[in-house]
Design a protein around this motif. Structure first.
Motif, PDB file in Angstrom:
ATOM      1  N   GLY A 114       0.792  -1.221   0.000  1.00 36.54           N
ATOM      2  CA  GLY A 114       0.000   0.000   0.000  1.00 36.54           C
ATOM      3  C   GLY A 114       0.828   1.276   0.000  1.00 36.54           C
ATOM      4  O   GLY A 114       2.058   1.262  -0.066  1.00 36.54           O
ATOM      5  N   GLY A 115       0.128   2.398   0.049  1.00 38.17           N
ATOM      6  CA  GLY A 115       0.765   3.704   0.055  1.00 38.17           C
ATOM      7  C   GLY A 115       1.127   4.173  -1.349  1.00 38.17           C
ATOM      8  O   GLY A 115       0.788   3.540  -2.359  1.00 38.17           O
ATOM      9  N   ASP A 116       1.823   5.294  -1.400  1.00 31.26           N
ATOM     10  CA  ASP A 116       2.331   5.846  -2.660  1.00 31.26           C
ATOM     11  C   ASP A 116       3.825   5.544  -2.734  1.00 31.26           C
ATOM     12  O   ASP A 116       4.492   5.435  -1.693  1.00 31.26           O
ATOM     13  CB  ASP A 116       2.089   7.360  -2.692  1.00 31.26           C
ATOM     14  N   ILE A 117       4.351   5.434  -3.939  1.00 30.35           N
ATOM     15  CA  ILE A 117       5.770   5.085  -4.061  1.00 30.35           C
ATOM     16  C   ILE A 117       6.659   6.121  -3.372  1.00 30.35           C
ATOM     17  O   ILE A 117       7.722   5.786  -2.839  1.00 30.35           O
ATOM     18  CB  ILE A 117       6.172   4.896  -5.545  1.00 30.35           C
ATOM     19  N   SER A 118       6.239   7.370  -3.316  1.00 33.07           N
ATOM     20  CA  SER A 118       7.051   8.404  -2.651  1.00 33.07           C
ATOM     21  C   SER A 118       7.182   8.150  -1.153  1.00 33.07           C
ATOM     22  O   SER A 118       8.128   8.631  -0.519  1.00 33.07           O
ATOM     23  CB  SER A 118       6.449   9.790  -2.896  1.00 33.07           C
ATOM     24  N   ASP A 119       6.249   7.385  -0.590  1.00 32.15           N
ATOM     25  CA  ASP A 119       6.316   7.078   0.852  1.00 32.15           C
ATOM     26  C   ASP A 119       7.567   6.279   1.202  1.00 32.15           C
ATOM     27  O   ASP A 119       8.028   6.290   2.343  1.00 32.15           O
ATOM     28  CB  ASP A 119       5.089   6.267   1.292  1.00 32.15           C
ATOM     29  N   TYR A 120       8.130   5.572   0.212  1.00 35.08           N
ATOM     30  CA  TYR A 120       9.248   4.673   0.465  1.00 35.08           C
ATOM     31  C   TYR A 120      10.607   5.351   0.287  1.00 35.08           C
ATOM     32  O   TYR A 120      11.646   4.746   0.545  1.00 35.08           O
ATOM     33  CB  TYR A 120       9.152   3.459  -0.468  1.00 35.08           C
ATOM     34  N   MET A 121      10.582   6.619  -0.118  1.00 34.11           N
ATOM     35  CA  MET A 121      11.821   7.379  -0.280  1.00 34.11           C
ATOM     36  C   MET A 121      12.535   7.513   1.063  1.00 34.11           C
ATOM     37  O   MET A 121      11.919   7.798   2.092  1.00 34.11           O
ATOM     38  CB  MET A 121      11.493   8.769  -0.849  1.00 34.11           C
ATOM     39  N   ASN A 122      13.844   7.259   1.048  1.00 31.64           N
ATOM     40  CA  ASN A 122      14.662   7.357   2.270  1.00 31.64           C
ATOM     41  C   ASN A 122      14.127   6.489   3.409  1.00 31.64           C
ATOM     42  O   ASN A 122      14.274   6.816   4.584  1.00 31.64           O
ATOM     43  CB  ASN A 122      14.783   8.812   2.735  1.00 31.64           C
ATOM     44  N   ASN A 123      13.468   5.382   3.035  1.00 29.34           N
ATOM     45  CA  ASN A 123      12.960   4.401   4.009  1.00 29.34           C
ATOM     46  C   ASN A 123      11.963   4.990   4.996  1.00 29.34           C
ATOM     47  O   ASN A 123      11.828   4.491   6.126  1.00 29.34           O
ATOM     48  CB  ASN A 123      14.117   3.746   4.775  1.00 29.34           C
ATOM     49  N   HIS A 124      11.227   6.026   4.588  1.00 23.96           N
ATOM     50  CA  HIS A 124      10.177   6.553   5.462  1.00 23.96           C
ATOM     51  C   HIS A 124       9.100   5.491   5.693  1.00 23.96           C
ATOM     52  O   HIS A 124       8.497   5.417   6.763  1.00 23.96           O
ATOM     53  CB  HIS A 124       9.562   7.815   4.858  1.00 23.96           C
ATOM     54  N   LYS A 125       8.848   4.682   4.663  1.00 23.37           N
ATOM     55  CA  LYS A 125       7.965   3.528   4.803  1.00 23.37           C
ATOM     56  C   LYS A 125       8.754   2.304   4.364  1.00 23.37           C
ATOM     57  O   LYS A 125       9.494   2.357   3.372  1.00 23.37           O
ATOM     58  CB  LYS A 125       6.721   3.699   3.923  1.00 23.37           C
ATOM     59  N   ASN A 126       8.636   1.223   5.100  1.00 21.24           N
ATOM     60  CA  ASN A 126       9.374   0.006   4.792  1.00 21.24           C
ATOM     61  C   ASN A 126       8.471  -1.054   4.184  1.00 21.24           C
ATOM     62  O   ASN A 126       7.266  -1.105   4.472  1.00 21.24           O
ATOM     63  CB  ASN A 126      10.044  -0.551   6.052  1.00 21.24           C
ATOM     64  N   VAL A 127       9.071  -1.900   3.377  1.00 19.46           N
ATOM     65  CA  VAL A 127       8.339  -3.021   2.792  1.00 19.46           C
ATOM     66  C   VAL A 127       8.211  -4.103   3.860  1.00 19.46           C
ATOM     67  O   VAL A 127       9.210  -4.701   4.269  1.00 19.46           O
ATOM     68  CB  VAL A 127       9.075  -3.566   1.552  1.00 19.46           C
ATOM     69  N   ILE A 128       6.993  -4.340   4.301  1.00 14.77           N
ATOM     70  CA  ILE A 128       6.735  -5.317   5.361  1.00 14.77           C
ATOM     71  C   ILE A 128       6.197  -6.623   4.778  1.00 14.77           C
ATOM     72  O   ILE A 128       6.687  -7.710   5.082  1.00 14.77           O
ATOM     73  CB  ILE A 128       5.728  -4.763   6.394  1.00 14.77           C
ATOM     74  N   ASN A 129       5.193  -6.518   3.922  1.00 12.76           N
ATOM     75  CA  ASN A 129       4.565  -7.701   3.338  1.00 12.76           C
ATOM     76  C   ASN A 129       5.329  -8.162   2.095  1.00 12.76           C
ATOM     77  O   ASN A 129       5.921  -7.346   1.383  1.00 12.76           O
ATOM     78  CB  ASN A 129       3.113  -7.390   2.955  1.00 12.76           C
ATOM     79  N   LYS A 130       5.292  -9.438   1.841  1.00  6.78           N
ATOM     80  CA  LYS A 130       5.968  -9.987   0.660  1.00  6.78           C
ATOM     81  C   LYS A 130       5.369  -9.366  -0.598  1.00  6.78           C
ATOM     82  O   LYS A 130       4.162  -9.429  -0.810  1.00  6.78           O
ATOM     83  CB  LYS A 130       5.826 -11.499   0.624  1.00  6.78           C
TER      84      LYS A 130
END
Length: 390
Positions: A114-130
């Protein structure tokens, strides 16, 4: 200081002539409803039809997204994700250049996290689910994206290329078939080839390099340097294309683990603001950045230089030869500088402060043997605008 290192690669890698034929079986093992992510050029070349034929033969259903039209951006990611959800897909196949593969990486993660791809910039959001299973199939010998956990997506709103690196973005499987690169035009072959060379060299001189990445990087440098010009001049030379494809794959595995450095840090803002394809912008920058970095990595650059000549040279001489060889290679491949590309100089100069800040923010310059100040980055941009490869 750590005494250990980590090497991450896709679970399965098929490479060599004819390996594309393994796509259908690979996909069938991973899901039943495929989202095929690619572009119109791949459709025109017949690669989509050939992919669909393999899926049909195995009784798999599929949806197709061909909206990738340039360097990947967050609009493409949102559009492709909408197709994925609408059709209840459970496996992704990407076929094309790095833009198609990077778009697919983002969709695979967002589909389950989920979320927007920008959320994952600089690890602000991490990939939790496979993430959704992803089979990546490159049609250029260049980006190495099929073997890395990195995706580079342009944020359309703020014109920033987001370099996002997390294990979840690593494809499950890669198929590297040099026969698919026969369709690459000379210009694309040149740019993506120098891009792969920059991956290999930056992985070797990176502060994050380790023995496993060194092995891959040095092999990649030799394969690419010995075959790129041949492929450029003889596009149908399949032996040379096979070696170049293998070099690109090894370079991807190397920099995916050792990271890239200053070339890529400077390159991404140019692509985001002036729409210069990633391979070209890296090629435009590589010699000048190596000249800037040389004194901080003479021994490593000397190793590179000695791969290009049989002469007995001191480390200083071999490092200089490495830079000279790469400059001459870029000239023979007709790589333009930024001015020759057609960028307006006044507009470029006006955007240098933003580009320098974005370069620093990407994190890549910090891996460089000589870590630049923001003022040094600004000077490098000015130098590269008029840089002469000969």
């Amino acid at each position: 200081m750590n005494t250990y290192a980590l090497l991450e690669t896709p679970q399965q890698i098929y490479y060599g002539r004819g390996s594309f034929k393994k796509m259908g079986d690979l996909v069938k093992d991973k899901g039943t409803k495929v989202l095929l992510i690619s572009d119109k050029t791949m459709e025109q070349l017949g690669y989509i039809e050939k992919s669909v034929q393999q899926l049909d033969e195995r009784g798999l259903t599929y949806a197709i997204y061909l909206g990738v039209d340039s360097e990947p951006n967050d609009d493409y990611v949102r559009e492709a994700l909408a197709v994925y959800k609408k059709n209840h897909c459970d496996v992704i196949v990407s076929i094309g250049g790095g833009s198609c593969i990077d778009t697919a990486k983002a969709v695979a993660v967002l589909a389950t996290n989920g979320g927007d791809i920008s959320d994952y910039m600089n690890n602000h959001k991490n990939v939790i689910n496979k993430p959704t299973a992803h089979v990546a199939i490159p049609t250029t010998a260049g980006t190495g994206s099929e073997a890395t956990d990195v995706t580079v997506i342009t944020n359309v709103a703020n014109k920033e290329k987001m370099m996002i690196k997390q294990f979840g973005f690593l494809p499950d499987a890669a198929i590297v078939d040099p026969l698919l690169t026969l369709s690459a035009p000379k210009r694309v072959t040149a740019a993506t080839g120098v891009d792969a060379l920059s991956h290999a060299i930056e992985a070797y001189i990176s502060k994050l390099s380790h023995p496993m990445t060194d092995m891959l990087a040095l092999s990649a440098i030799k394969l690419i340097a010995n075959n790129l010009l041949t492929v450029y001049e003889q596009g149908n030379n399949i032996e040379a294309r096979e070696k170049l494809s293998l070099g690109s794959l090894q370079a991807g595995m190397a920099f995916g683990n050792a990271s890239v450095c200053l070339v890529h840090g400077l390159s991404r803002p140019i692509g985001a603001l002036f729409h210069v394809p990633h391979g070209f912008s890296n090629a435009m920058l590589l010699p000048a950045v190596l000249e800037f970095s040389k004194d901080a990595c003479i021994d490593r650059l000397a190793d590179v230089g000695r791969m290009f000549t049989n002469k007995t040279l001191s480390n200083e001489e071999a490092a200089d030869f490495a830079v000279s060889f790469i400059k001459q290679l870029c000239a023979k491949l007709h790589i333009p500088n930024l001015k020759e590309w057609g960028i307006d100089e006044e507009t470029f100069e006006r955007n240098i402060p933003k580009m320098a800040e974005d370069a620093i923010r990407s994190g890549s310059p910090a891996n460089n043997p000589r870590v630049p100040t923001i003022e040094e980055i600004k000077k490098l941009y000015t130098t590269c605008f008029h840089y002469q490869f000969e």
